[in-house]
Write an enzyme that holds these catalytic residues in place. Structure first.
Site, short mmCIF file in Angstrom:
data_model
loop_
_atom_site.label_atom_id
_atom_site.label_comp_id
_atom_site.label_asym_id
_atom_site.label_seq_id
_atom_site.Cartn_x
_atom_site.Cartn_y
_atom_site.Cartn_z
N CYS A 264 -1.00 5.66 7.15
CA CYS A 264 -2.41 5.25 7.44
C CYS A 264 -2.19 4.77 8.66
CB CYS A 264 -2.63 4.48 6.32
SG CYS A 264 -4.64 3.97 6.73
N CYS B 14 -7.82 1.23 -0.97
CA CYS B 14 -7.21 0.57 0.30
C CYS B 14 -7.43 -0.93 -0.16
CB CYS B 14 -8.21 1.09 1.43
SG CYS B 14 -7.90 -0.04 2.76
N CYS C 75 0.96 -1.26 -0.04
CA CYS C 75 -0.01 0.14 0.01
C CYS C 75 0.78 1.24 0.04
CB CYS C 75 -1.11 -0.10 1.20
SG CYS C 75 -1.85 1.15 1.33
N CYS D 243 -11.10 -10.71 21.73
CA CYS D 243 -10.43 -10.02 20.79
C CYS D 243 -9.11 -9.29 21.47
CB CYS D 243 -11.37 -8.93 20.09
SG CYS D 243 -12.02 -7.82 21.48
N CYS E 185 -3.40 -0.24 9.02
CA CYS E 185 -2.56 -1.35 8.98
C CYS E 185 -1.36 -1.19 9.54
CB CYS E 185 -2.36 -1.88 7.54
SG CYS E 185 -3.68 -2.53 6.74
N TYR F 184 -22.71 -11.35 25.64
CA TYR F 184 -22.19 -10.29 24.64
C TYR F 184 -22.36 -10.59 23.28
CZ TYR F 184 -19.04 -9.36 29.01
OH TYR F 184 -18.98 -9.43 30.23
N1 SAH Z 1 -20.80 -11.71 19.80
C1 SAH Z 1 -20.93 -10.80 18.89
C2 SAH Z 1 -20.40 -9.54 19.31
C3 SAH Z 1 -19.24 -9.33 20.29
S1 SAH Z 1 -18.50 -7.54 20.34
C4 SAH Z 1 -20.68 -11.21 17.54
O1 SAH Z 1 -19.92 -12.15 17.24
O2 SAH Z 1 -20.89 -10.42 16.58
C5 SAH Z 1 -18.69 -7.56 22.08
C6 SAH Z 1 -20.20 -7.05 22.39
O3 SAH Z 1 -20.36 -6.91 23.82
C7 SAH Z 1 -20.67 -5.70 21.79
O4 SAH Z 1 -21.88 -5.94 21.04
C8 SAH Z 1 -21.18 -4.83 23.07
O5 SAH Z 1 -22.04 -4.06 22.93
C9 SAH Z 1 -21.37 -5.91 24.17
N2 SAH Z 1 -21.32 -5.42 25.33
C10 SAH Z 1 -20.27 -4.66 26.01
N3 SAH Z 1 -20.33 -4.72 27.44
C11 SAH Z 1 -21.52 -5.26 27.66
C12 SAH Z 1 -22.02 -6.03 28.90
N4 SAH Z 1 -21.49 -5.41 30.05
N5 SAH Z 1 -23.00 -7.00 28.84
C13 SAH Z 1 -23.36 -7.39 27.77
N6 SAH Z 1 -22.88 -6.93 26.55
C14 SAH Z 1 -21.94 -6.03 26.44
#
Ligand code: SAH
Length: 452
Positions: A79, A160, A73, A409, A82, A313
């Protein structure tokens, strides 16, 4: 020796930071050198020294790593998108594996836990299904691209390499023709100019394309011309949407969203599960690797159809809907109410009736479920970068579901949480990292734990 500002030093790079900068140790003093790779000897110019570490500019690579490649790139150096394009893809994957292994030992005190090689992509380019492109006018010139590192200045580019070809076309042609249309790009300082951001989303499986124009005001006279331009540049576009953001803020979206042309949503699928995605919906940005990630999470869950499973989550319920096909019941919890609305709609879209969703904080809703007498066999968690809430971990240790699958993550907070779960009676069986974001330093990992 003491390292001082403006020193010119030849140093050996031992490691990379989580930002992708090379790390040298000069008599034990860490010096960060952006652009240098592990195993390299480089000449540097010291820019800044603090008490415990310093920063140096890379002047010259004396002995290059065999993993050094030409970053393809042209704006890689500026940037903020990356960090690792100068590192061979194999080198990146090895680095990410080591990063996970290191935190398992250092933070998790789990030196013996099996960490598998990172599952990478066969073709690690053009993997993003969403691009958020800032537009700006500087000294009469329209710029569009991606923000420079830790800044709101744009690294101006026409292409990109990690975004879709459609996003490239929109970025380049809109930039070129904007002034001809009489449409001004946004000026952050003066808070004027109409076009702030353009978001391009593409369904990998469906091929559907959505273009979102984020504008300062609702009314703009060039609306029809802009629609025409987008349809000319990407003839297979299926959705053109406007979002109005009148606020002096660097939050991208405003509250009002209007469909200008075509459908208000695009459809995509992961495996055989379909999703409807609107302009502002959360959706994983690398769908090909998301499938790899979810498959791994599902494998570790080892469901035979009798289990009641939590998806904590859960976002828009992507993992929940995967789990629902193999489990008796799935309970998803997510803090953003809009995402829970999407999850319910997506369950309906797929004819899934055994997934239940509740909006709220996982650390509040899960203890409530237990208090109501619900019991769970497997717990899936996929928290944001800060990891699981302390209170959620305590709830887990109180009720002790027999299996946990932890999708993370951020390896550092994963390792921290694993230590707490280990101390409470769980044993970490395996960690499988997955490369969701090639050429960046991010790494995702799926971990399987069993109660002993
Ligand atoms: N499992 C999903 C999203 C994961 S990202 C997927 O694979 O697409 C993490 C998520 O946790 C986000 O959507 C965020 O809004 C949520 N989050 C953050 N804090 C939280 C909490 N205390 N309780 C529940 N969800 C939460």
């Amino acid at each position: 020796m003491t390292v001082k500002k403006n020193d010119r030093l030849s140093v050996y790079i031992e490691d990379l930071t989580h930002d992708g900068a090379g790390v040298a140790k000069v008599d034990g003093y860490p010096l960060f050198v952006a652009g240098a790779l592990p195993g390299e000897t480089v000449e540097t110019h010291v820019l800044k020294t603090l008490k415990n570490y310093g920063f140096a500019k890379l002047l010259n690579v004396v002995e290059a790593s065999p993993d050094r490649v030409m970053a393809p790139c042209p704006v890689f150096d500026q940037c903020g998108g990356c960090q690792l394009q100068h590192f061979s893809y194999e080198g990146q994957l090895k680095f990410k594996e080591n990063m996970v292994r290191q935190v398992m030992t250092r933070i998790g005190k789990l030196p013996d836990v099996p960490v598998h090689p990172v599952k990478g992509m066969a073709n690690p380019w053009r993997y993003r299904n969403k691009s958020q492109i800032p537009f700006a006018e500087e000294a009469g010139i329209v710029k569009a691209g991606f923000y420079k590192i830790r800044s709101h200045n744009i690294a101006n580019t026409d292409a990109c390499m990690i975004q879709s070809e459609e996003a490239d076309s929109i970025m380049m042609n809109l930039k070129r023709e904007l002034q001809g249309l009489g449409l001004r790009a946004y000026d952050e300082v003066g808070h004027r100019g109409m076009l702030r951001h353009v978001i391009v989303r593409k369904g990998r499986a469906s091929g559907e394309v959505m273009v979102v124009l984020v504008t300062l005001k609702k009314k703009f006279p060039q609306k029809e011309a802009a629609i025409e331009l987008i349809r000319r540049v990407v003839p297979h576009v299926t959705s053109i949407v406007q979002n109005v953001n009148p606020n002096k803020t660097n939050v991208i979206f405003g509250d009002e969203t209007i469909t200008l042309w075509g459908k208000p949503v695009i459809v995509d699928s992961i495996g055989d599960t379909k999703f409807e995605i609107s302009a502002r919906s959360f959706y994983q940005v690398n769908p090909e690797q998301t499938e790899v990630l979810y498959k791994q999470a599902l494998d570790y869950a080892q469901l035979n159809g009798d289990e009641t499973v939590i998806d904590a989550y859960c976002g828009i319920g992507t993992i929940s809907l995967f789990l629902a096909k193999k489990a008796k019941e799935v309970y998803g919890v997510e803090i953003v109410p809009q995402a829970i609305e999407d999850a319910k709609r997506n369950a309906e879209l797929n004819g899934v009736t055994n997934a239940h969703f509740e909006a709220g904080a996982a650390e509040d809703v899960i203890p409530k479920w237990y208090a109501e007498g619900k019991r769970f066999d497997v717990l899936m968690v996929d928290p944001p970068r800060k990891g699981c809430d302390e209170k959620l971990l305590q709830t887990i240790l109180e009720y002790k579901p027999k299996r946990i699958v932890y999708v993370s993550c951020n390896p550092a907070t994963l390792a921290r949480d694993l230590r707490i779960l280990e101390d409470g009676g769980y044993r970490t069986q395996e960690v499988q990292p997955v490369d969701m974001f090639p050429h960046t330093t991010h790494v995702e990992a799926v971990t399987w734990l069993e109660l002993i």
